[in-house]
Motif scaffolding. Structure first.
Motif, PDB file in Angstrom:
ATOM      1  N   LEU A 112      12.993 -28.035  18.768  1.00  0.00           N
ATOM      2  CA  LEU A 112      13.969 -26.507  19.155  1.00  0.00           C
ATOM      3  C   LEU A 112      14.159 -26.166  20.528  1.00  0.00           C
ATOM      4  CD1 LEU A 112      12.261 -24.576  16.381  1.00  0.00           C
ATOM      5  CD2 LEU A 112      14.685 -24.954  16.589  1.00  0.00           C
ATOM      6  N   CYS A 142       8.382 -26.152  15.244  1.00  0.00           N
ATOM      7  CA  CYS A 142       8.695 -25.992  13.844  1.00  0.00           C
ATOM      8  C   CYS A 142       7.712 -27.284  13.417  1.00  0.00           C
ATOM      9  CB  CYS A 142      10.096 -26.143  13.310  1.00  0.00           C
ATOM     10  SG  CYS A 142      10.353 -25.415  11.719  1.00  0.00           S
ATOM     11  N   HIS A 144       7.921 -30.283  13.440  1.00  0.00           N
ATOM     12  CA  HIS A 144       8.420 -31.586  12.772  1.00  0.00           C
ATOM     13  C   HIS A 144       7.755 -32.842  13.537  1.00  0.00           C
ATOM     14  CE1 HIS A 144      12.270 -29.395  11.552  1.00  0.00           C
ATOM     15  NE2 HIS A 144      11.276 -28.941  11.373  1.00  0.00           N
ATOM     16  N   GLU A 177      17.513 -31.360  11.319  1.00  0.00           N
ATOM     17  CA  GLU A 177      17.122 -30.091  10.044  1.00  0.00           C
ATOM     18  C   GLU A 177      17.390 -28.841  10.703  1.00  0.00           C
ATOM     19  OE1 GLU A 177      15.660 -27.469   7.594  1.00  0.00           O
ATOM     20  OE2 GLU A 177      14.625 -27.745  10.012  1.00  0.00           O
ATOM     21  N   GLU A 178      17.327 -28.596  12.095  1.00  0.00           N
ATOM     22  CA  GLU A 178      17.109 -27.263  12.503  1.00  0.00           C
ATOM     23  C   GLU A 178      18.686 -26.967  12.522  1.00  0.00           C
ATOM     24  OE1 GLU A 178      14.998 -25.307  12.667  1.00  0.00           O
ATOM     25  OE2 GLU A 178      13.067 -26.351  13.126  1.00  0.00           O
ATOM     26  N   HIS A 419       8.646 -21.373  15.037  1.00  0.00           N
ATOM     27  CA  HIS A 419       9.885 -21.436  16.121  1.00  0.00           C
ATOM     28  C   HIS A 419       9.545 -20.542  17.144  1.00  0.00           C
ATOM     29  CE1 HIS A 419      13.619 -22.546  13.372  1.00  0.00           C
ATOM     30  NE2 HIS A 419      12.403 -23.228  13.230  1.00  0.00           N
TER      31      HIS A 419
HETATM   32 ZN   LIG Z   1      12.373 -24.763  11.680  1.00  0.00          ZN
END
Ligand SMILES: [Zn+2]
Ligand SMILES: [Zn+2]
Length: 450
Positions: A112, A142, A144, A177-178, A419
């Motif tokens: 992010l 997040c 990942h 994905e975000e 986040h």
């Molecule tokens: Zn996320």
């Protein structure tokens, strides 16, 4: 014998779309746990190092080149057939191990635009320049990085333990994905035509609310349909002292926003979850000028297709009718962005409860909790939805036990959410439990070797 029962059961799910409780054979086998524990003792340190590397080198959605390369290399080394660039930077690894069902395991890779403030030694110092010239930090806020490492570790463990099971495992490292784009892009790029067609789909997501060693499950809906709506209200601008000679789009927008609140409170069935949030309003530049237009940005959340359409139709109708009642010179533009629509994520209840049973045996009853559904977005649901097979995403505790305990003290600050720039996972144990829970669940759903 077990092999045939399990194979048939999983195939039945594939045909029926939803698993019936009696069809789900999730068999916890202590000898597999023993073999996995031994494997993890030897390989955990390497996986943790990989995870820290990924954490320190995060890549934004649609830019996951280095991460994808690292995953592809790791999957190849583990003996999987690997295909890269599936739906962008997506990586697919297929592990064929004789007859039996096909299980898909998905992790996502993107980070992010957040400046990391976690205080970790391996915190990201990455900065990138956006197309508009702004410089932003990049952070795995997040988790990942942990999901990516889980995919690698689970693939390696299943490959090392291949004499313990039969069937096929499709490992996916998903991009973007975000943005809610990656799952759909991989499906559109032939994920289910070019590779073995899964009978069920699994994934996990780290939880900022639970300590490592605990997992959470949510039977049924677990994430919402997410729609983004852009509205432009057209007025007729003029002098702020002579409103009678204008059509004021700011006052019109205020009425639109207020009326939109009645969608959830007055129109949608009260037992159906729904959210309409106006997250942005822009119009005007000066005290004494009535502008020509006002722009609104909305996020709209629902679980079912019916409620989704009710909300979107209602937004169009209310906005159009309110603008008409104010005498706007032309109808408003109400644009629903289909490109970023993320469908709701549904955890097949029978599969979810069977998985919870496996986790209780693996982690102990106190370490498996039921989580309430949320209205967040997660594009994992697209895989099972596109195939009409059971899917499950469970939550993986990621917070160190000390930090978690401290957060329970009266007056303590709440744990930073996902986040947040301060989200801080206990990487070592999150990787350990990510790999062990996903590997044991996959093994439990596959027939054992005779
Ligand atoms: Zn996320
Ligand atoms: Zn995420």
């Amino acid at each position: 014998m077990m092999r045939n029962i399990a194979a048939i059961a999983v195939l039945v799910w594939g045909l029926s779309g939803a698993a019936r409780a009696e069809d789900v054979q999730a068999v916890y086998r202590p000898e597999q746990k023993a073999a996995l524990t031994q494997w993890l003792d030897q390989h955990l340190a390497g996986l943790v190092e990989t995870c820290k590397h990924v954490h320190a080198h995060p890549e934004l959605s649609l830019h996951e080149t280095q991460t994808a390369e690292l995953v592809a290399r790791g999957l190849r080394d583990a003996g999987l057939e690997v295909t890269t660039d599936v739906g962008g930077h997506g990586v697919v690894g297929v592990l064929r191990n004789g007859d039996g069902p096909v299980v898909l395991v998905r992790g996502d890779m993107d980070a992010l635009p957040v400046v990391e403030e976690s205080g970790l030694d391996y915190a990201s110092a990455v900065r990138v320049t956006q197309p508009d010239g702004a410089v932003v930090g990049v952070m795995h806020a997040c988790g990942h990085d942990i999901h990516t490492t889980m995919v690698l570790g689970t693939a390696q463990a299943l490959s090392a333990l291949r004499d313990q099971w039969h069937g096929t495992v499709v490992m996916i490292a998903q991009p973007a994905e975000e943005l809610g784009l990656g799952a759909g892009a991989m499906i559109k790029d032939g994920l289910f035509e070019r590779f073995p067609r899964p009978d069920c789909c699994l994934s996990l997501h780290v939880s900022h609310k639970l300590p490592v060693g605990t997992v959470a499950y949510t039977p049924g809906w677990s994430a919402a349909n997410v729609d983004s709506v852009d509205i432009t209200i057209f007025g007729r601008g003029g002098h702020g002292a002579r409103p009678n000679s204008t059509v004021d789009p700011i006052v019109t927008a205020a009425y639109v926003i207020t009326q939109l609140q009645t969608l959830v409170s007055r129109r949608v069935d009260p037992i159906e979850p729904a959210v309409v949030t106006v997250g942005s309003i822009h119009g005007g530049a000066k005290h004494n000028v009535i502008p020509d237009e006002v722009k609104l940005q909305l996020t709209v959340r629902s679980y079912t297709d019916a409620v989704r359409h009710q909300l979107l139709d209602g937004i169009r109708q209310i906005t159009t009718d309110v603008c008409k009642s104010f005498g706007c010179p032309k109808p408003p533009a109400v644009v629903v962005d289909d490109e970023t629509f993320t469908p709701a994520c549904y955890n097949d209840p029978a599969l979810t409860l069977a998985a919870a049973g496996v986790f209780r045996k693996l982690l102990g009853d106190d370490h498996v909790v039921e989580d309430p559904p949320e209205m967040g977005g997660e594009d994992f649901g697209q895989f099972a939805r596109a195939l009409n097979v059971p899917g499950l995403q469970y939550g993986l505790g990621s917070i160190s036990p000390e930090t978690y305990q401290a957060s329970l003290a009266p007056g303590a600050e709440p744990l930073p959410s996902l986040h947040s720039s301060r989200y801080r996972a206990d990487t070592e144990d999150a990787v350990r439990y990510g790999v062990s829970t996903m590997t044991m669940l996959t093994l439990a759903l596959l027939p054992a070797a005779e």
